[in-house]
Design a protein around this motif. Structure first.
Motif, PDB file in Angstrom:
ATOM      1  N   VAL A 144     -23.264 122.832 -53.267  1.00  0.00           N
ATOM      2  CA  VAL A 144     -24.023 122.175 -54.340  1.00  0.00           C
ATOM      3  C   VAL A 144     -23.262 122.250 -55.670  1.00  0.00           C
ATOM      4  N   VAL A 145     -22.670 123.403 -55.967  1.00  0.00           N
ATOM      5  CA  VAL A 145     -21.990 123.555 -57.246  1.00  0.00           C
ATOM      6  C   VAL A 145     -20.718 122.706 -57.299  1.00  0.00           C
ATOM      7  N   ILE A 146     -20.049 122.522 -56.147  1.00  0.00           N
ATOM      8  CA  ILE A 146     -18.866 121.649 -56.135  1.00  0.00           C
ATOM      9  C   ILE A 146     -19.281 120.205 -56.419  1.00  0.00           C
ATOM     10  N   ILE A 147     -20.413 119.786 -55.842  1.00  0.00           N
ATOM     11  CA  ILE A 147     -20.933 118.444 -56.144  1.00  0.00           C
ATOM     12  C   ILE A 147     -21.243 118.326 -57.632  1.00  0.00           C
ATOM     13  N   GLY A 148     -21.854 119.377 -58.193  1.00  0.00           N
ATOM     14  CA  GLY A 148     -22.183 119.357 -59.616  1.00  0.00           C
ATOM     15  C   GLY A 148     -20.953 119.292 -60.495  1.00  0.00           C
ATOM     16  N   VAL A 149     -19.916 120.064 -60.158  1.00  0.00           N
ATOM     17  CA  VAL A 149     -18.672 120.042 -60.933  1.00  0.00           C
ATOM     18  C   VAL A 149     -18.037 118.658 -60.859  1.00  0.00           C
ATOM     19  N   PHE A 150     -18.026 118.080 -59.656  1.00  0.00           N
ATOM     20  CA  PHE A 150     -17.471 116.732 -59.502  1.00  0.00           C
ATOM     21  C   PHE A 150     -18.246 115.725 -60.344  1.00  0.00           C
ATOM     22  N   ALA A 151     -19.573 115.765 -60.266  1.00  0.00           N
ATOM     23  CA  ALA A 151     -20.399 114.800 -60.996  1.00  0.00           C
ATOM     24  C   ALA A 151     -20.247 114.974 -62.508  1.00  0.00           C
ATOM     25  N   ALA A 152     -20.227 116.228 -62.976  1.00  0.00           N
ATOM     26  CA  ALA A 152     -20.132 116.476 -64.418  1.00  0.00           C
ATOM     27  C   ALA A 152     -18.790 116.028 -64.967  1.00  0.00           C
ATOM     28  N   THR A 153     -17.706 116.363 -64.260  1.00  0.00           N
ATOM     29  CA  THR A 153     -16.381 115.986 -64.755  1.00  0.00           C
ATOM     30  C   THR A 153     -16.133 114.487 -64.603  1.00  0.00           C
ATOM     31  N   PHE A 154     -16.620 113.883 -63.525  1.00  0.00           N
ATOM     32  CA  PHE A 154     -16.467 112.446 -63.357  1.00  0.00           C
ATOM     33  C   PHE A 154     -17.287 111.714 -64.423  1.00  0.00           C
ATOM     34  N   GLY A 155     -18.511 112.187 -64.659  1.00  0.00           N
ATOM     35  CA  GLY A 155     -19.331 111.586 -65.705  1.00  0.00           C
ATOM     36  C   GLY A 155     -18.688 111.726 -67.077  1.00  0.00           C
ATOM     37  N   ALA A 156     -18.077 112.893 -67.340  1.00  0.00           N
ATOM     38  CA  ALA A 156     -17.388 113.098 -68.618  1.00  0.00           C
ATOM     39  C   ALA A 156     -16.166 112.202 -68.727  1.00  0.00           C
ATOM     40  N   ALA A 157     -15.461 111.973 -67.608  1.00  0.00           N
ATOM     41  CA  ALA A 157     -14.314 111.062 -67.626  1.00  0.00           C
ATOM     42  C   ALA A 157     -14.763 109.639 -67.948  1.00  0.00           C
ATOM     43  N   LEU A 158     -15.899 109.217 -67.383  1.00  0.00           N
ATOM     44  CA  LEU A 158     -16.437 107.892 -67.691  1.00  0.00           C
ATOM     45  C   LEU A 158     -16.822 107.801 -69.168  1.00  0.00           C
ATOM     46  N   GLU A 159     -17.444 108.858 -69.656  1.00  0.00           N
ATOM     47  CA  GLU A 159     -17.910 108.871 -71.047  1.00  0.00           C
ATOM     48  C   GLU A 159     -16.742 108.808 -72.019  1.00  0.00           C
ATOM     49  N   THR A 160     -15.717 109.622 -71.780  1.00  0.00           N
ATOM     50  CA  THR A 160     -14.566 109.623 -72.685  1.00  0.00           C
ATOM     51  C   THR A 160     -13.742 108.346 -72.536  1.00  0.00           C
ATOM     52  N   GLY A 161     -13.666 107.804 -71.308  1.00  0.00           N
ATOM     53  CA  GLY A 161     -12.956 106.545 -71.116  1.00  0.00           C
ATOM     54  C   GLY A 161     -13.607 105.411 -71.889  1.00  0.00           C
ATOM     55  N   LEU A 162     -14.928 105.316 -71.789  1.00  0.00           N
ATOM     56  CA  LEU A 162     -15.636 104.290 -72.543  1.00  0.00           C
ATOM     57  C   LEU A 162     -15.529 104.529 -74.045  1.00  0.00           C
ATOM     58  N   SER A 163     -15.624 105.789 -74.466  1.00  0.00           N
ATOM     59  CA  SER A 163     -15.556 106.099 -75.890  1.00  0.00           C
ATOM     60  C   SER A 163     -14.223 105.687 -76.495  1.00  0.00           C
ATOM     61  N   SER A 164     -13.140 105.851 -75.723  1.00  0.00           N
ATOM     62  CA  SER A 164     -11.831 105.433 -76.229  1.00  0.00           C
ATOM     63  C   SER A 164     -11.810 103.935 -76.502  1.00  0.00           C
ATOM     64  N   GLY A 165     -12.401 103.161 -75.599  1.00  0.00           N
ATOM     65  CA  GLY A 165     -12.471 101.716 -75.795  1.00  0.00           C
ATOM     66  C   GLY A 165     -13.438 101.329 -76.897  1.00  0.00           C
ATOM     67  N   TYR A 166     -14.578 102.020 -76.965  1.00  0.00           N
ATOM     68  CA  TYR A 166     -15.567 101.721 -77.997  1.00  0.00           C
ATOM     69  C   TYR A 166     -14.972 101.840 -79.398  1.00  0.00           C
ATOM     70  N   THR A 167     -14.338 102.979 -79.701  1.00  0.00           N
ATOM     71  CA  THR A 167     -13.874 103.226 -81.058  1.00  0.00           C
ATOM     72  C   THR A 167     -12.789 102.235 -81.479  1.00  0.00           C
ATOM     73  N   VAL A 168     -11.829 101.984 -80.586  1.00  0.00           N
ATOM     74  CA  VAL A 168     -10.738 101.072 -80.931  1.00  0.00           C
ATOM     75  C   VAL A 168     -11.260  99.647 -81.125  1.00  0.00           C
ATOM     76  N   ALA A 169     -12.075  99.183 -80.171  1.00  0.00           N
ATOM     77  CA  ALA A 169     -12.588  97.813 -80.256  1.00  0.00           C
ATOM     78  C   ALA A 169     -13.488  97.626 -81.471  1.00  0.00           C
ATOM     79  N   GLN A 170     -14.319  98.614 -81.774  1.00  0.00           N
ATOM     80  CA  GLN A 170     -15.217  98.494 -82.916  1.00  0.00           C
ATOM     81  C   GLN A 170     -14.455  98.526 -84.234  1.00  0.00           C
ATOM     82  N   TYR A 171     -13.373  99.277 -84.284  1.00  0.00           N
ATOM     83  CA  TYR A 171     -12.578  99.298 -85.513  1.00  0.00           C
ATOM     84  C   TYR A 171     -11.951  97.930 -85.781  1.00  0.00           C
ATOM     85  N   PHE A 172     -11.394  97.306 -84.737  1.00  0.00           N
ATOM     86  CA  PHE A 172     -10.696  96.037 -84.926  1.00  0.00           C
ATOM     87  C   PHE A 172     -11.626  94.820 -84.842  1.00  0.00           C
TER      88      PHE A 172
END
Length: 408
Positions: free
Chosen positions: A273-301
């Motif tokens: 269960v904890v391995i599933i949780g670690v995978f989900a949390a880190t994958f979710g964080a990767a999605l969040e940071t990936g989108l955030s990188s695009g959000y900030t750059v696109a919104q600035y320009f």
């Protein structure tokens, strides 16, 4: 049921912001070395991020525009460019670390070296960001990440000496640690709670979900449910490490050690269960940071951005996201340790925190954008108080990193 799904944006933000690869190890290491003596930092960080995330979500709901877009308009291109540069570099470092976290979770499940999983993890992150709808992305990974509640269960199953842990809450560092290392971990844990991409993701996500004034209750539920939940999980991580590792004077520096208390308390089922949780949390964080990188750059320009529009209409936004994922994976393939990468990113994040939160406070007091929903006296008092704390943390971060050798 619709209202339940509506708050999963905050859950995803909290899981990704509080319980990513760096926090999984940082909170465990703090628990192993200091017991619960640094639990107060997590609590202060949760209150601080709630104060500013509420402002950011209110700005998004009332103005129907993301915070970074308004920061550029309100404070000008030059100040916003400084903010963009700092936040993007920190987000990129964090994105690389999160992809590494996904690879480490897969390593735990398969015993295959994590570097072999990095390219596959990066491709998977990009495919999900490209193809999966925003609402499905946040609901699935936000809710799946809740399996990390297994740390709370494990804390009770470990026959915890609650009186010992409670007694540590008001104590300074143990004899084996210096005040300098105590200060370094204070900075790192606070920065982990206040990472800039969290508010950018939350406000941009609110625009993605078409929040309006009628959604202010939903916006606040995202903040006041999601972030405290992330804080509880962080405290459980710290507590588990304090129970298992502190009495043995064993330091924690790997994800395998982080999940060990759950395996000891709950056996193979708990480990799965904890391995599933670690995978989900880190994958979710990767999605969040990936989108955030695009959000900030696109919104600035001023580009078209977001998953609410067809990829062809937001081609430059998706190009920035793809480039960021590739750069994050490339950073890992230099063989830099993903845990160490995140810990360094937390320190540098602390340095740029004022550039993020001062503009939010300014925008949240602008009646041209918020009308009657501008900050009141209590919100401003809290905002200024935490801004002072943020400035102190920013000034102390680099000297403490140098003095302690990054907490060694």
């Amino acid at each position: 049921m619709k209202r339940l799904f509506a708050i999963t944006l905050g859950i995803l933000t909290a899981i990704g912001g509080f319980v990513d690869i760096g926090d999984l190890v940082a909170n465990s290491e703090a628990g192993a070395r200091f017991g619960m003596r640094l639990a107060w930092v997590v609590v202060v960080g949760v209150v601080g991020i709630c104060v500013y995330a509420e402002m950011a979500s209110r700005v998004a709901a009332v103005s129907r525009r993301p915070v970074f877009d308004l920061v550029r308009e309100r404070l000008g291109a030059r100040i916003a460019l400084v903010n963009l540069t700092g936040s993007y570099l920190i987000t990129l470092m964090t994105l690389g670390a999160e992809i590494g976290g996904v690879a480490l979770a897969l390593h735990l499940a398969s015993s295959v070296h994590y570097l072999l999983w990095v390219p596959l993890a990066a491709v998977a992150v990009w495919v999900v960001l490209w193809r999966v709808k925003f609402e499905n992305l946040e609901r699935f990974f936000g809710l799946l990440g809740l399996t990390l509640v297994v740390f709370v269960v494990a804390l009770f199953a470990l026959h915890t000496d609650w009186s010992r842990l409670g007694g540590e809450l008001t104590n300074g560092p143990p004899e084996s640690e210096s005040w300098a290392t105590y200060g370094y971990f204070t900075v790192a844990l606070f920065a982990a709670a206040m990472t800039p991409y969290e508010v950018f993701f939350l406000s941009s996500g609110g625009v993605e979900e078409n929040w309006t004034r009628r959604d202010l209750v939903t916006a606040r539920a995202n903040v006041f449910v999601g972030f405290p939940l992330g804080g509880v999980l962080s405290l459980a991580l710290m507590g588990c490490a304090a129970v298992v590792f502190e009495p043995l004077s064993v330091s924690v520096d790997s994800i395998g050690q982080t999940v060990l208390p759950v395996a000891l308390a709950l056996g193979k089922v708990g480990l799965a269960v904890v391995i599933i949780g670690v995978f989900a949390a880190t994958f979710g964080a990767a999605l969040e940071t990936g989108l955030s990188s695009g959000y900030t750059v696109a919104q600035y320009f001023g580009w078209e951005w977001g998953k609410r529009v067809a990829p062809r209409q937001a081609a430059r936004f998706h190009t920035v996201v793809l480039t960021s994922v590739v750069l994050g994976a490339a950073l890992l393939l230099t063989t830099i340790d993903p845990v160490q990468l995140t810990e360094y990113s937390l320190v540098f994040s602390a340095v740029v925190l004022p550039l993020t939160y001062l503009p939010i406070l300014v925008v949240a007091n602008d009646r041209d954008y918020l009308g009657d929903q501008v900050n009141g006296r209590v919100r401003n008092l809290l905002g200024v108080t935490f801004l002072v704390i943020i400035l102190i943390v920013a000034v102390a971060a680099i000297p403490l990193m140098i003095i302690t050798g990054a907490g060694q």
